[in-house]
Design an enzyme around this catalytic site. Structure first.
Site, PDB file in Angstrom:
ATOM      1  N   ARG B  12       0.835  -1.207   0.000  1.00 44.67           N
ATOM      2  CA  ARG B  12       0.000   0.000   0.000  1.00 44.67           C
ATOM      3  C   ARG B  12       0.877   1.268   0.000  1.00 44.67           C
ATOM      4  NH1 ARG B  12      -0.999   4.789   2.236  1.00 44.67           N
ATOM      5  NH2 ARG B  12      -0.468   3.929   4.275  1.00 44.67           N
ATOM      6  N   ASP B  13       1.449   1.616   1.133  1.00 40.71           N
ATOM      7  CA  ASP B  13       2.171   2.893   1.224  1.00 40.71           C
ATOM      8  C   ASP B  13       3.423   2.905   0.361  1.00 40.71           C
ATOM      9  OD1 ASP B  13       2.473   5.504   2.169  1.00 40.71           O
ATOM     10  OD2 ASP B  13       3.788   4.890   3.796  1.00 40.71           O
ATOM     11  N   HIS B 202       5.018   4.482  12.547  1.00 39.43           N
ATOM     12  CA  HIS B 202       5.180   4.369  11.098  1.00 39.43           C
ATOM     13  C   HIS B 202       6.220   5.405  10.691  1.00 39.43           C
ATOM     14  CE1 HIS B 202       3.292   4.171   6.899  1.00 39.43           C
ATOM     15  NE2 HIS B 202       3.901   5.343   6.849  1.00 39.43           N
ATOM     16  N   CYS B 235       7.965  10.359  -1.345  1.00 41.94           N
ATOM     17  CA  CYS B 235       7.287  11.486  -0.716  1.00 41.94           C
ATOM     18  C   CYS B 235       6.927  12.453  -1.817  1.00 41.94           C
ATOM     19  CB  CYS B 235       8.223  12.131   0.306  1.00 41.94           C
ATOM     20  SG  CYS B 235       7.467  13.501   1.183  1.00 41.94           S
ATOM     21  N   ASN B 244       9.350   4.395   3.088  1.00 42.37           N
ATOM     22  CA  ASN B 244       9.279   3.793   4.412  1.00 42.37           C
ATOM     23  C   ASN B 244      10.613   3.170   4.802  1.00 42.37           C
ATOM     24  OD1 ASN B 244       6.503   3.224   2.893  1.00 42.37           O
ATOM     25  ND2 ASN B 244       6.051   3.420   5.061  1.00 42.37           N
TER      26      ASN B 244
END
Lengths: 298, 298
Positions: B12-13, B202, B235, B244
């Site tokens: 996902r992220d 996170h 980002c 991440n």
């Protein structure tokens, strides 16, 4: 303790592991940029044989070309007495001597056993004392060796005790191949600090543990950390690995935690970008790519 | 506490911030690899509108294509009740709801104020309770906002207190843009944990503070950390920034410190290399490039 001293080892440990060799003039410019940014100590050169480490050829030219800034310490790495002679002749302010904690690495890197390297260390520390120069001794691969694996803390403590007897100004613990973790840092720093000398740490970010290790070191009372602008360098044992922790990222982190370094983050970000151009590659440092942010601590 | 739970948010992220969009079938394969490696929780999908985040299109296909492993939790991110409806229909095991701590970021990301986002959160937590599903709520940009700068801890604590009243199963603190430092982590975790819910963290490694922050979180009692295999992601506010913290590097670090994750480091290194191929680029994770090392802790 609110002030952490950073020694930028980029001109030496960073550049000696880069594929592109920079001319002595450019390396002197790097030293000048670091000094201008407020870095209090620069490992400017290495007095190894240029056949062994071509990237470090012309150490004397680097020392002659840089513009000394009052208060900045320009150090040179030596691995033997021949290197020491050159360092003295070139006019370094401080002697750095380093040797690996394991025989296998020591034989490969310096052509001698650890016992012999201790003997060399004793003579170099003695000569620096005679010459009135500060001298720092680094125990390399203190956190792990690519040949012998895990290095027992007791081995590092034994070396530190012997070295303390020689009377250097400080001991550095180096994670040369970037395998250490914070719990190890705390154990080694506490054990070595017990012998009474100031302890510094030298971390590589090879497996992304370098900055966490730096925080653990600071929290263990370490007030001296090595780093390299842009995070230059690498590891001959892991071709795709990155090098030292990046000075500017370390400064971002330490300043964010309310610690002082005396270093201008903005100037270091510019230096990392400049060095990236000189080396013709993107460097592992992150903040020079991501940009700064409103300060996270006043 | 010797066990840290890692939720791999890479599907996902991580992937939602990559330039190359992976097909739902490949994303399901990633989930399968993570489950096979022992990752206990996977944020498999996001139920956002595919026009807004094309990389996340086909969430239902991902959920249908993955091979569920007993004991592994497959979570889905929702930002509103329409997303919640889709998540229920797709059969996720757990609901993740996230909203930014600042109005400016919240308006840009979710088209509403923080106050409205809290209202949405209350309804989603309530519906998850009715449906018998665990629900986790993330406070995004809790460590800093690209528009509003530093986020006052008091603001985060206020949000955490309100959210605690809704009764989710846990609260996550997210450093969405990777500006946090360990001292902030300790302050925020301690303050939020005081309200009584389990707290997770996170971190993004945008400025190389992510792993140090993870260690600080664990030492503050956090037993749940997000990470993404290979350190995928980025980002939108810093085009050259990385994403991440990498699951495999975090596993290397935690295992080295004697903590358990239940995850196979070797399998995760293979997954990072595989994902690097799928995305056609080198990933920020370091250990999959440098290789492992003899374990630093027994």
């Amino acid at each position: 303790m609110n002030r952490i001293e950073i020694c930028d080892v980029g001109p030496r440990d960073g550049l000696q592991n880069e594929a592109r060799t920079l001319d002595p003039g450019i390396r002197a410019q790097l030293c000048d940029r670091l000094a201008a940014a407020g870095v209090p100590r620069v490992e400017a050169v290495s007095f190894v044989h240029p056949k062994r480490v071509p990237q470090m050829a012309g150490a004397e030219e680097v020392m002659a070309a840089l513009h000394r800034v009052e208060g900045v310490v320009y150090a040179g790495l030596v691995l033997n007495e021949r290197g020491y002679d050159r360092a003295i002749a070139a006019g370094v302010d401080e002697i750095h001597y380093a040797f690996p904690a394991t025989d296998t690495f020591c034989e490969r890197n310096q052509g001698m056993t650890v016992a012999d390297a201790l003997g060399v260390g004793e003579r170099i520390v003695g000569r620096a004392h005679d010459d009135g120069l500060p001298v720092s001794v680094t125990i390399s691969v203190a956190f792990g060796c690519p040949f012998e694996g895990r290095v027992e803390p007791a081995k590092v403590f034994g070396l530190a005790e012997t070295l303390t007897g020689f009377g250097p100004d400080e001991l550095m613990l180096a994670d040369t191949i970037g395998v250490g973790v914070p719990s190890q840092v705390r154990e080694l720093v506490a054990g070595v600090a017990a012998f009474g000398l100031p302890v510094g740490c030298h971390f590589h970010n090879t497996r992304n543990t370098g900055y966490a290790n730096a925080v653990a070191a600071v929290e263990s009372g370490v007030a001296l950390l090595d780093a390299s602008s842009g995070g230059t360098g690498g590891c001959p044992f892991a071709p795709r690995a990155t090098g030292n922790i990046a000075t500017e990222d370390l400064v971002y982190l330490l300043h964010g935690m309310g610690l002082e370094t005396g270093i201008s983050l903005e100037a270091m970000l510019e230096t990392a970008a400049w060095l990236s151009e000189q080396l013709g590659k993107e460097l592992p440092g992150q903040t020079y790519k991501a940009g700064t942010f409103a300060p996270v601590a006043a």
